[in-house]
Motif scaffolding. Structure first.
Motif, PDB file in Angstrom:
ATOM      1  N   HIS A  22       0.831  -1.197   0.000  1.00  0.00           N
ATOM      2  CA  HIS A  22       0.000   0.000   0.000  1.00  0.00           C
ATOM      3  C   HIS A  22       0.873   1.257   0.000  1.00  0.00           C
ATOM      4  O   HIS A  22       1.990   1.238   0.505  1.00  0.00           O
ATOM      5  CB  HIS A  22      -0.905  -0.012   1.239  1.00  0.00           C
ATOM      6  N   VAL A  23       0.330   2.337  -0.519  1.00  0.00           N
ATOM      7  CA  VAL A  23       1.059   3.597  -0.558  1.00  0.00           C
ATOM      8  C   VAL A  23       1.433   4.030   0.865  1.00  0.00           C
ATOM      9  O   VAL A  23       0.667   3.823   1.804  1.00  0.00           O
ATOM     10  CB  VAL A  23       0.225   4.686  -1.291  1.00  0.00           C
ATOM     11  N   ASP A  24       2.647   4.558   0.984  1.00  0.00           N
ATOM     12  CA  ASP A  24       3.171   5.055   2.270  1.00  0.00           C
ATOM     13  C   ASP A  24       3.513   3.956   3.276  1.00  0.00           C
ATOM     14  O   ASP A  24       3.782   4.256   4.432  1.00  0.00           O
ATOM     15  CB  ASP A  24       2.197   6.040   2.946  1.00  0.00           C
ATOM     16  N   HIS A  25       3.495   2.719   2.863  1.00  0.00           N
ATOM     17  CA  HIS A  25       3.849   1.672   3.815  1.00  0.00           C
ATOM     18  C   HIS A  25       5.365   1.429   3.883  1.00  0.00           C
ATOM     19  O   HIS A  25       5.824   0.661   4.705  1.00  0.00           O
ATOM     20  CB  HIS A  25       3.088   0.372   3.509  1.00  0.00           C
ATOM     21  N   GLY A  26       6.099   2.120   2.971  1.00  0.00           N
ATOM     22  CA  GLY A  26       7.560   2.094   3.113  1.00  0.00           C
ATOM     23  C   GLY A  26       8.326   1.389   2.007  1.00  0.00           C
ATOM     24  O   GLY A  26       9.492   1.046   2.183  1.00  0.00           O
ATOM     25  N   LYS A  27       7.710   1.211   0.827  1.00  0.00           N
ATOM     26  CA  LYS A  27       8.390   0.523  -0.282  1.00  0.00           C
ATOM     27  C   LYS A  27       9.647   1.287  -0.711  1.00  0.00           C
ATOM     28  O   LYS A  27      10.718   0.703  -0.846  1.00  0.00           O
ATOM     29  CB  LYS A  27       7.440   0.394  -1.483  1.00  0.00           C
ATOM     30  N   THR A  28       9.471   2.600  -0.930  1.00  0.00           N
ATOM     31  CA  THR A  28      10.593   3.397  -1.413  1.00  0.00           C
ATOM     32  C   THR A  28      11.698   3.466  -0.369  1.00  0.00           C
ATOM     33  O   THR A  28      12.884   3.363  -0.695  1.00  0.00           O
ATOM     34  CB  THR A  28      10.114   4.829  -1.759  1.00  0.00           C
ATOM     35  N   THR A  29      11.283   3.612   0.890  1.00  0.00           N
ATOM     36  CA  THR A  29      12.268   3.676   1.974  1.00  0.00           C
ATOM     37  C   THR A  29      13.092   2.391   2.015  1.00  0.00           C
ATOM     38  O   THR A  29      14.315   2.434   2.161  1.00  0.00           O
ATOM     39  CB  THR A  29      11.550   3.888   3.324  1.00  0.00           C
ATOM     40  N   ASP A  60       9.430   0.176  14.361  1.00  0.00           N
ATOM     41  CA  ASP A  60      10.024   1.124  15.312  1.00  0.00           C
ATOM     42  C   ASP A  60       8.994   2.137  15.813  1.00  0.00           C
ATOM     43  O   ASP A  60       9.204   2.823  16.798  1.00  0.00           O
ATOM     44  CB  ASP A  60      11.173   1.866  14.628  1.00  0.00           C
ATOM     45  N   LYS A  61       7.872   2.223  15.102  1.00  0.00           N
ATOM     46  CA  LYS A  61       6.904   3.271  15.429  1.00  0.00           C
ATOM     47  C   LYS A  61       6.068   2.948  16.651  1.00  0.00           C
ATOM     48  O   LYS A  61       5.713   1.789  16.890  1.00  0.00           O
ATOM     49  CB  LYS A  61       5.962   3.506  14.239  1.00  0.00           C
ATOM     50  N   SER A  78      12.198  -2.479  10.201  1.00  0.00           N
ATOM     51  CA  SER A  78      12.060  -1.034  10.101  1.00  0.00           C
ATOM     52  C   SER A  78      12.934  -0.601   8.944  1.00  0.00           C
ATOM     53  O   SER A  78      14.157  -0.614   9.037  1.00  0.00           O
ATOM     54  CB  SER A  78      12.509  -0.344  11.393  1.00  0.00           C
ATOM     55  N   ALA A  79      12.282  -0.251   7.830  1.00  0.00           N
ATOM     56  CA  ALA A  79      13.029   0.141   6.636  1.00  0.00           C
ATOM     57  C   ALA A  79      13.806   1.419   6.917  1.00  0.00           C
ATOM     58  O   ALA A  79      14.901   1.632   6.409  1.00  0.00           O
ATOM     59  CB  ALA A  79      12.074   0.342   5.464  1.00  0.00           C
ATOM     60  N   LYS A  80      13.223   2.260   7.767  1.00  0.00           N
ATOM     61  CA  LYS A  80      13.836   3.557   8.059  1.00  0.00           C
ATOM     62  C   LYS A  80      15.117   3.370   8.880  1.00  0.00           C
ATOM     63  O   LYS A  80      16.126   3.999   8.607  1.00  0.00           O
ATOM     64  CB  LYS A  80      12.840   4.404   8.835  1.00  0.00           C
ATOM     65  N   ASN A  96       6.488  -3.708   8.206  1.00  0.00           N
ATOM     66  CA  ASN A  96       7.389  -2.562   8.316  1.00  0.00           C
ATOM     67  C   ASN A  96       6.977  -1.592   9.432  1.00  0.00           C
ATOM     68  O   ASN A  96       5.879  -1.694   9.976  1.00  0.00           O
ATOM     69  CB  ASN A  96       7.422  -1.842   6.958  1.00  0.00           C
ATOM     70  N   LYS A  97       7.869  -0.676   9.718  1.00  0.00           N
ATOM     71  CA  LYS A  97       7.654   0.409  10.691  1.00  0.00           C
ATOM     72  C   LYS A  97       7.473  -0.108  12.105  1.00  0.00           C
ATOM     73  O   LYS A  97       6.710   0.458  12.893  1.00  0.00           O
ATOM     74  CB  LYS A  97       6.436   1.274  10.297  1.00  0.00           C
TER      75      LYS A  97
END
Ligand code: GDP
Length: 480
Positions: free
Chosen positions: A89-96, A191-192, A224-226, A188-189
């Motif tokens: 889904h958009v904003d779920h961290g693919k690009t990151t 860490d949040k 955590s992709a970030k 993903n995420k």
């Protein structure tokens, strides 16, 4: 083909005397200039253990035949890197995730490389390579598949742990399933604050993505992709899955593969990124690509470095084509420039003809005939509706339809307007689209028209069921 004893002896690397003697033993009396008929040649060749199959007229333009398994030699197969697409889904961290991988694991860093976006790159873990297509999202994925390029081996599904399963998550699952690629889930995420990875795992079980501890076989990695947390573990899992798939290729044959992206560069002409799937691609190779052709002039990797050759699963940016091909087009290295040109021109001609009389798509009006022609076992359908209740009701009723053993296969069903992703999925799966109290987006409408996808709109479930059933029976009343 006329051939005399002398020709044949040369071909078989035998003495003419020996051939004549052999023929004599077969009851055929000849001299060395006598021409032989096909049957005699065949018998003789069989005796020497050679198949004398008359070379069938090769269709130069049919480059798809190079993609058959039979086109490579079992003995020369070597393991190759897996090709991975990241979806979600958009904003779920693919690009990151793609950026993180590129920064930390890319084979760059090696002397003066400047990472460039060429549409794909290779990351390295413990000396092993993984090829990532770096246009995230299923639109690109499915568009390529619609053109016949099934290049993805493994799909990584990114789901944000603070947001859970969302509409495009489900789309991505269905696109990956339709393509038959295994899915590895990257939750993903983590860490949040408020991240709930276990909730994501629970939600995904409804889509047959079940982790091993619950008796399934889907790999889940919490990342955590970030922060880069557990990303190496994700790579490990990708390699593990690759081992299961036993991905292999033959680096010795003339290269073949698919176009990942292509554009026109003012200075360099058509520039394309291709993925080598079999064989080894060299600078100077004559190629047919989609409906165009050329000779590889330059070849660069994702670090902008000039390279001379590219082995299977390697993405490279090439120049030297006459025109810009399309993403998903296949390429094949030919014996010489002349045949590359002939094949390319023939393909362009056939493509033009096909556009002129295209009717290979599934439409309700022609369904009955198409079913018979293609011996269809099921009728693929994409369903979109205004509310979840309608989706379920429609899908439930569609699944009950059965005409002469043929059923309806719902490739994707969701709430919302018909979007481009639905149209490309329909194209790739040869499906028709049923909209219930929904309309297409303007882009989707244009794309469907261009691709000749049949979209039908209903506001009464019974009408939809009735039309599909009638169409399958060849009894649909035409609408004027
Ligand atoms: P895409 O649309 O799937 O490509 O998502 P992006 O990669 O653009 O990420 C969307 C947002 O989520 C950006 O602001 C990222 O910084 C953020 N993000 C991505 N991965 C993580 C993560 O692991 N942890 C946190 N805290 N934020 C993330």
């Amino acid at each position: 083909v006329g051939m005399n004893v002398q020709d044949l002896s040369k071909l078989l690397h035998r003495d003419t005397a020996e051939i004549i003697k052999k023929l004599f033993l077969l009851g055929i009396v000849t001299n060395q200039n006598q021409s032989l008929d096909e049957d005699t040649i065949e018998i003789l060749a069989a005796d020497y253990g050679i198949e004398a199959k008359q070379k069938e007229e090769e269709d130069l333009a049919d480059i798809d035949r190079f993609f058959d398994d039979a086109a490579v030699n079992e003995e020369n197969l070597e393991p190759r890197a897996p090709v991975v697409t990241i979806m979600g889904h958009v904003d779920h961290g693919k690009t990151t995730l793609l950026d993180y991988l590129r920064k930390t694991n890319v084979t760059a860093g090696e002397a003066g490389g400047i990472t460039q976006h060429i549409g794909a790159y290779q990351a390295r873990l413990d000396g092993r390579l993984i090829t990532f297509l770096d246009t995230p999202g299923h639109a690109a994925f499915t568009e390529m598949r619609a053109r016949g390029a099934n290049i993805t081996d493994i799909t990584v599904l990114v789901v944000a742990a603070d947001d859970g399963v969302q509409p495009q998550t489900i789309e991505a699952i269905n696109h990956a399933k339709a393509a038959g690629t295994p899915i590895i889930v990257a939750v993903n995420k983590i860490d949040k604050e408020g991240a709930n990875p276990d909730q994501v795992i629970n939600q995904l079980m409804a889509y047959d993505l079940v982790p091993e501890e619950y008796g399934g076989s889907t790999i889940f990695v919490k990342i955590s992709a970030k922060m880069g947390q557990n990303v190496d573990q994700l790579l490990e899992m990708i390699l593990l899955e690759a081992d299961v798939l036993e991905l292999k290729a033959d680096p010795t044959v003339p290269a073949r593969g698919s176009v990942i992206e292509a554009r026109l560069d003012k200075g360099r002409g058509p520039v394309s990124t291709v993925l080598v799937q079999q064989g080894t691609l060299h600078v100077g190779d004559p190629v047919v690509v989609g409906n165009t052709y050329g000779r590889i002039r330059t070849m660069q990797n994702e670090n902008g470095q000039d390279i001379k050759e590219a082995k299977p699963a390697t993405p490279v940016q090439i120049t030297g084509l006459n025109e810009v091909p399309s993403a998903g087009d296949r390429f094949v290295v030919m014996a010489d420039e002349k045949s590359a040109r002939a094949a390319g021109e023939e393909r362009a001609k056939r493509a033009r003809e096909e556009v002129r009389n295209s009717s290979s798509v599934v439409t309700l009006d022609t369904l009955f005939n198409t079913m018979a022609e293609k011996a269809m076992k099921s009728v693929p359908v994409v369903v979109k509706a205004d509310v979840q209740g309608s989706v379920e009701a429609l899908v439930g009723s569609l699944k009950k339809i059965e005409v002469d053993g043929v059923k309806v296969d719902v490739v994707h069903a969701a709430v919302g307007a018909i979007n481009e992703s639905d149209v490309s999925l329909a194209e790739a799966s040869g499906a028709l689209i049923i909209g219930f109290n929904v309309r297409p987006t303007p882009f989707a409408k244009n794309q469907a028209q261009a691709d000749k996808i049949d979209m039908r709109f209903y506001s009464v479930i019974y009408d939809a069921i009735d039309d599909v059933t009638a169409a399958m029976k060849g009894k649909l009343e035409p609408v004027y």
